[in-house]
Design a protein around this motif. Structure first.
Motif, short mmCIF file in Angstrom:
data_model
loop_
_atom_site.label_atom_id
_atom_site.label_comp_id
_atom_site.label_asym_id
_atom_site.label_seq_id
_atom_site.Cartn_x
_atom_site.Cartn_y
_atom_site.Cartn_z
N VAL A 1 -7.42 3.48 2.13
CA VAL A 1 -7.85 2.77 0.92
C VAL A 1 -9.35 3.02 0.68
O VAL A 1 -10.16 2.77 1.57
CB VAL A 1 -7.56 1.27 1.04
CG1 VAL A 1 -8.17 0.51 -0.14
CG2 VAL A 1 -6.05 1.03 1.13
N HIS B 1 -3.78 3.51 5.36
CA HIS B 1 -3.45 4.03 4.03
C HIS B 1 -4.67 4.62 3.31
O HIS B 1 -4.58 4.93 2.11
CB HIS B 1 -2.82 2.92 3.18
CG HIS B 1 -1.46 2.53 3.65
ND1 HIS B 1 -0.32 3.18 3.26
CD2 HIS B 1 -1.06 1.58 4.54
CE1 HIS B 1 0.73 2.64 3.86
NE2 HIS B 1 0.31 1.67 4.64
N GLY C 1 -8.35 2.92 -8.24
CA GLY C 1 -8.87 2.17 -7.11
C GLY C 1 -9.16 0.72 -7.47
O GLY C 1 -8.91 -0.19 -6.67
N ALA D 1 1.73 2.12 -3.44
CA ALA D 1 0.60 2.33 -4.34
C ALA D 1 0.18 3.79 -4.46
O ALA D 1 -0.73 4.10 -5.24
CB ALA D 1 -0.59 1.50 -3.88
N LEU E 1 -5.95 -1.15 -7.58
CA LEU E 1 -5.48 -1.47 -6.23
C LEU E 1 -6.31 -2.59 -5.63
O LEU E 1 -5.78 -3.45 -4.92
CB LEU E 1 -5.57 -0.22 -5.36
CG LEU E 1 -5.10 -0.38 -3.91
CD1 LEU E 1 -3.65 -0.84 -3.85
CD2 LEU E 1 -5.28 0.94 -3.15
N LEU F 1 0.82 -1.20 0.00
CA LEU F 1 0.00 0.00 0.00
C LEU F 1 0.86 1.26 0.00
O LEU F 1 0.48 2.27 -0.59
CB LEU F 1 -0.94 -0.02 1.21
CG LEU F 1 -1.99 -1.13 1.20
CD1 LEU F 1 -2.76 -1.16 2.51
CD2 LEU F 1 -2.95 -0.97 0.03
N VAL G 1 -4.87 7.72 -5.33
CA VAL G 1 -5.97 6.79 -5.59
C VAL G 1 -7.26 7.31 -4.97
O VAL G 1 -8.33 7.27 -5.57
CB VAL G 1 -5.62 5.39 -5.04
CG1 VAL G 1 -6.82 4.45 -5.17
CG2 VAL G 1 -4.42 4.81 -5.77
N VAL G 2 -7.17 7.81 -3.73
CA VAL G 2 -8.35 8.34 -3.04
C VAL G 2 -8.91 9.54 -3.79
O VAL G 2 -10.13 9.66 -3.98
CB VAL G 2 -7.99 8.72 -1.59
CG1 VAL G 2 -9.20 9.35 -0.90
CG2 VAL G 2 -7.53 7.51 -0.81
N THR H 1 -1.53 5.77 -2.32
CA THR H 1 -2.97 5.77 -2.06
C THR H 1 -3.59 7.17 -2.01
O THR H 1 -4.78 7.30 -2.36
CB THR H 1 -3.29 5.00 -0.77
OG1 THR H 1 -2.48 5.49 0.31
CG2 THR H 1 -3.06 3.51 -0.95
N LEU I 1 -5.50 -1.04 5.85
CA LEU I 1 -6.36 -0.34 4.88
C LEU I 1 -6.74 1.04 5.42
O LEU I 1 -6.79 2.02 4.68
CB LEU I 1 -7.61 -1.15 4.58
CG LEU I 1 -7.42 -2.54 3.95
CD1 LEU I 1 -8.75 -3.12 3.52
CD2 LEU I 1 -6.46 -2.50 2.77
#
Length: 327
Positions: free
Chosen positions: A83, A81, A40, A23, A43, A20, A28-29, A25, A78
Motif C-alpha cells: 500500500v 499488499h 491511492g 483493491a 484506498l 486490500l 494503485v502503486v 494494489t 499494508l
C-alpha cells in the motif's frame, strides 16, 4: 515465546487482507508512482473506514487507540499488499499529537486528530535525526516539521528527490510555517513519535518480506529446468527455508514490541524485520532470475520497497545501537 492473536485481532487482519486483495494494489502503486494519487486516495478512504488509522488515535479524539497489537496486524497487511502513501507518517503524527495532548498541549490534537482517525486526512512529517525528507508531501493533507523544539505546519515543499522505490516520493519541507507548539514537550513528543514510526515500519517491512516469499514460492513451483520445477531443487529449498526462518524470527519480536512498546524492543523488531525483508528481496530476485529485474513484473513493487523500509525510521546500525545501549 509464542504470540497468538485473539479471535477479534485475527478477524481484523483477515478483513483487511480481503479488502486490500480486492483493491488491485499493484495498479494503485503504479498510479501513485506516476503522480496519479486518485486510486491511492480512494484506498486511503477505505482504510480509514476500516479503522486502520483510528488505532493510533486516542478515544478522546475520535479514535480507538492506542492499540499497538492491532496496529501491527494492520501494517503487516499494508506491507504485504504494498500500500502506497504516508501510512507510517500518519501514525507517527497521531502519536506525536497525542503525546503533546497528554502533556498539556491539546490544541493541535483537537484540530488534526479527528480527521486523521477517520481517514479524511493524511499527514507526513520530518523529525530531528529522522532524515530531511517528508514522504509523499505532495499528496498529504498536513505537512508537519519538528525543528529546534518547534512543531510547525510547513508552508510547502521543494522538488521531488529520487528514491529506490518510485512510490516513495521524497520532498524537503520548506522552513517556517504556522507554529503549533514549542518547548521541551515537543522534543519529547518527537522522540515518542519516532519510536512509533519505527514500530509501524517494522510491521510494514515484515509484510513486504512475507509477500516476497509467497510470490517466490509460487514462482519456483511453476518455473522448470531439466524437466522439473526448480522448487524441487535442494539448494532452492534451503534458500527459501532460510528466508522463512528470518521472517518468522522477526514476527515474535514485532509482537513482543507491541506489548511493551519499549524503545529497545522496537529497535530490535525494526532491525530484524528490515533485514529479513531485505534478505527476502535478494532471494526473490535470485530465484526469479532475469525476469525479476523487469518493472513489468509486479514483484518489482515489493523488491523496490525492501531496502528503503530497512533504512527508514532507523537504520540497522542505529537500531542495533539502541538495543546495545539498553543492555
Amino acid at each position: 515465546m509464542r504470540f497468538l492473536l485473539t479471535d477479534e485481532q485475527a478477524a481484523f487482519g483477515r478483513s483487511l487482507e480481503a479488502m486490500l486483495s480486492a483493491a488491485d494494489t499493484p495498479s494503485v502503486v503504479r498510479s501513485w508512482a506516476a503522480e496519479n494519487p486518485d486510486p491511492g486516495n480512494a484506498l486511503w478512504t477505505r482504510m480509514g473506514e476500516a479503522g486502520v488509522f483510528s488505532l493510533a488515535v486516542p478515544e478522546a479524539y475520535e479514535g480507538v487507540g492506542p492499540l499497538p497489537v492491532e496496529l501491527a496486524v494492520a501494517f503487516v497487511e499494508l506491507g504485504r499488499h504494498a500500500v502506497p502513501g504516508p501510512v507510517v507518517e500518519t501514525v507517527a503524527t497521531a502519536a506525536l499529537l497525542a503525546h503533546l495532548a497528554g502533556h498539556g498541549e491539546d490544541g493541535p490534537a483537537k484540530r488534526l486528530l479527528p480527521a486523521l482517525a477517520s481517514g479524511e486526512a493524511s499527514a507526513t512529517l520530518t523529525l530531528p535525526d529522522g532524515g530531511p525528507y517528508a514522504l509523499d508531501a505532495d499528496s498529504a493533507t498536513y505537512l508537519l516539521t519538528v525543528h529546534d523544539a518547534e512543531l510547525r505546519l510547513a508552508p510547502g515543499y521543494g522538488a521531488l528527490h529520487a528514491s529506490a522505490d518510485p512510490a516513495r516520493r521524497l520532498f524537503r519541507p520548506e522552513r517556517g510555517g504556522e507554529l503549533l507548539a514549542s518547548g521541551p514537550a515537543v522534543t519529547a513528543a518527537a522522540v515518542y513519535a519516532a519510536d512509533r514510526a519505527s514500530f509501524a515500519t517494522a510491521a510494514q517491512a515484515l509484510g513486504t518480506g512475507l509477500a516476497l516469499l509467497d510470490r517466490t514460492v509460487a514462482y519456483v513451483k511453476q518455473r522448470t529446468q531439466f524437466g522439473t520445477a526448480i522448487g524441487g531443487f535442494q539448494a532452492v529449498k534451503h534458500r527459501l527455508a532460510d528466508t522463512l526462518i528470518g521472517l518468522e524470527f522477526a514476527r515474535p519480536l514485532l509482537f513482543g514490541a507491541a506489548l511493551s512498546m519499549a524503545s529497545a524492543d522496537i529497535a530490535a523488531a525494526k532491525v530484524t524485520a528490515g533485514e529479513a525483508a531485505y534478505a527476502a528481496a535478494r532471494t526473490a530476485l535470485q530465484l526469479h532470475g532475469a525476469v525479476g529485474y523487469t518493472d513489468e513484473l509486479d514483484l518489482s513493487l515489493w523488491l523496490r520497497k525492501a531496502r528503503p523500509l530497512r533504512d527508514a525510521w532507523g537504520t540497522p546500525a542505529e537500531c542495533r545501537s539502541k538495543v546495545l545501549a539498553a543492555t
